[in-house]
Design an enzyme around this catalytic site. Structure first.
Site, PDB file in Angstrom:
ATOM      1  N   GLU A 130      25.876  24.896  60.610  1.00 50.87           N
ATOM      2  CA  GLU A 130      26.339  24.255  59.340  1.00 50.87           C
ATOM      3  C   GLU A 130      24.967  24.262  58.565  1.00 50.87           C
ATOM      4  OE1 GLU A 130      29.130  21.264  60.002  1.00 50.87           O
ATOM      5  OE2 GLU A 130      30.909  22.773  59.674  1.00 50.87           O
ATOM      6  N   GLU A 210      35.770  27.243  61.922  1.00 48.35           N
ATOM      7  CA  GLU A 210      36.344  25.830  62.317  1.00 48.35           C
ATOM      8  C   GLU A 210      37.688  25.480  61.302  1.00 48.35           C
ATOM      9  OE1 GLU A 210      33.466  22.801  61.996  1.00 48.35           O
ATOM     10  OE2 GLU A 210      32.069  23.535  63.261  1.00 48.35           O
TER      11      GLU A 210
END
Length: 589
Positions: A130, A210
């Site tokens: 991320e 995710e």
């Protein structure tokens, strides 16, 4: 989770209809001391991957070097914080990248034989994590990592990145040569989200790396839950158009020991990583699991193997604990290293990772009644004592506690002792320089205190403290940090999982501290804060048909009061949802 439970959790995930396992590789767990590596027991990454392959899974690895995962320092090793002169994290910085490169030169060669193209099960490896959420936005850094991965894994390895479902995240988080994926939770507009992915990955699979069937907890906030109906609705939408979906988390488990981190500004996470996941912290099948399995069966054939049963849970009852030794005297008598300095030093400068450091100085004047002790530089929590007697607690997340007005009328004690606790380093956000200890000078009525002696706890509390020297009970202060222990018998030949409930029979709380079963560190408890109350205790950590020990480091105030002994309970159910007035933010929305 204990290694003994790997097979159980993996088989339950297989029975749900899953076909891939995705797992982090946390650098700090494998290089706890610079240059010293650990791939044994629960850190045996190769064995875990091979077991997953044996069951039938392919494996997706998230090797960082940064991982987040609500893990201490995002998985970065604490020793990177020893010297802050030139280091910068997650960007082109020679100090940081020298450590990263050395680590990858150890880790990645272990992975290469396990790659799918080499007959193994690892189908892809993530670059960073991320990165679009980190302000550095350094594409040269991401390119450097990509090239290091290719150097050790070969040119045929499939690399990928994952970022939030927004162009602002993808602009900084993506890199040429690594496939772009996104993450988001239930209730999201999937067409809009995947339109962002398509701008950076115009061809290839749609991937939600995710998908959140639950969410993380924070001390002092309500237990997070996510509606099963919302999960099923969004999951159905994704599967209907052929999206590749990874659940984060399908099984979360437990952050045993000192492995929990904290969210900014400073919101530490509890020991349980139950995550309201389809498989509970204790490995139980939930109604959410069954609903997801049914939906998966709508699109793919389910395994013919039956769903494994849940492990037995048992209430082992009340355990009598007695006061053994103050935490102050134990650390001072067992500390592996003490140092004197004009001004206080940080944990990392002293060579301390987790647990505690004692900072001690001698006051010039014992008349301290009504004076203000300014502890604004505390990271994270300070237990302040005159001699062995508690005069207060300071906590970085509670600004009103940082200027302690001393109540000690008639005091003649000049020894000021401050036990500083590390409650977990920040694991997310743009500021990762979350050093511990006293990071600035301490003042008394505006005057800087100097001439400090600092004693580290080293690894004394990684496992249960031993060689306790019983203090004289007349010196006991129930409001100071103290160590308690007791024994109980287990008659089972195969002990069951249980849950440590930190209350007495009369329902008085053990307020805050660390608990151990036999040698094992169960993690931090803080039931007065919540939402987690119980600590999951794996049955494999109990001694079968034998005596077991239970040790508590109570930091605030035990329910024993002025008594030398009191009890604690081992029950057959978890309590993770004590009502709190605050709600943890669902960041994916």
């Amino acid at each position: 989770m204990p290694r003994e439970y790997w097979n159980d959790r993996l088989e339950k995930m297989w029975a749900a209809g899953l076909n891939a396992i995705q797992t982090y590789v946390f650098w700090d767990q494998h290089e706890p001391i610079e240059g010293v590596y650990n791939f044994d027991d629960t850190n045996d990454l190769v064995a875990f991957i091979q077991l997953a392959q044996k069951i039938g899974f392919v494996v997706i690895l998230r090797v960082g070097p940064y991982g987040c995962g609500e893990h201490e320092f995002g998985g970065l090793p604490w020793w990177l914080l020893r010297d802050l002169t030139d280091i910068r994290f997650r960007q082109m910085n020679s100090v940081y990248l020298n450590a990263v490169t050395r680590w990858m030169s150890v880790l990645l060669p272990k992975i290469r034989p396990l790659l799918y193209n080499n007959g193994g099960s690892v189908i892809s490896v993530q670059v960073e994590n991320e990165y679009g959420s980190y302000p550095a936005c350094d594409h040269d850094y991401m390119s450097y990592l990509r090239d290091i991965f290719h150097q050790y894994l070969g040119d045929n390895v499939t690399l990928f990145t994952v970022d939030g479902n927004g162009l602002n995240y993808l602009e900084c988080g993506t890199i040429k040569g690594a496939y772009t994926t996104i993450d988001f939770g239930p209730g999201t507009n999937i067409n809009e989200s995947f339109s962002y992915q398509r701008k950076y990955a115009p061809y290839g699979p749609l991937v939600n790396t995710e998908f959140y069937p639950g969410w993380l907890d924070l001390w002092g906030y309500n237990h997070s839950t996510v509606s099963t109906n919302e999960i099923i609705k969004t999951l159905d939408q994704m599967l209907s158009i052929g999206v590749n979906v990874n659940f984060y988390m399908f099984f979360g488990g437990t952050n045993f020991g000192f492995t929990t981190g904290a969210d900014p500004d400073y919101k530490p996470q509890p020991t349980s990583y139950d995550y309201d996941a389809p498989i509970s912290e204790a490995g139980d099948i939930t109604s959410k699991y069954l609903a997801i399995r049914t939906l998966i069966g709508k699109y793919f054939p389910l395994p013919s193997t039956p769903i494994p049963g849940n492990n037995t849970k048992k209430a082992y009852g009340s355990v009598q604990l007695s006061f053994k030794q103050s935490l102050l005297s134990y650390i001072k008598s067992h500390s592996p290293y003490c140092e004197t300095s004009m001004y206080p030093k940080r944990f990392e400068e002293l060579g301390q990772n987790q647990a505690f450091v004692i900072y001690s100085t001698v006051l010039k004047d014992p008349e301290v009644q009504g004076k203000v002790l300014d502890l604004s530089g505390i990271r994270d929590r300070a237990y302040v004592l005159l001699g062995e007697k508690s005069i207060g607690i300071a906590y970085r997340a509670n600004s009103s506690s940082l200027k302690l007005i001393i109540e000690a009328p008639g005091n003649r004690e000049t020894h000021l002792n401050i036990i500083v606790e590390n409650m977990g380093r920040l694991n997310f956000g743009g500021f990762l320089f979350d050093t511990k200890g006293l990071i600035s000078n301490i003042t008394l009525n505006g005057q800087i205190l100097s001439n400090w002696t600092m004693c580290i706890s080293g690894s004394l509390f990684d496992q249960a403290p031993t060689n306790l020297t019983i203090n004289k009970f007349q010196d006991f202060d129930p409001n100071a940090p103290n160590i308690y222990s007791g024994n109980f018998s287990v008659t089972d030949k195969v002990p069951s999982d249980t849950f440590l409930l930190p209350t007495t029979i009369s329902n008085g709380y053990w307020e805050k501290g660390i608990a151990y079963i036999n040698k094992y560190n169960l993690g931090r408890y803080w039931p007065v804060m919540g939402p987690q109350v119980t600590l999951y205790t794996p049955g494999v950590w109990l001694n079968p048909s034998a005596t077991n020990s239970l040790t508590m480091i109570e930091l605030q105030s035990s329910p024993c009061g002025s008594k030398q002994t009191c009890s604690i309970e081992l029950v057959d159910y978890p309590i993770l949802d004590k009502p709190i007035s605050f709600h943890a933010p669902l960041l994916f929305k």
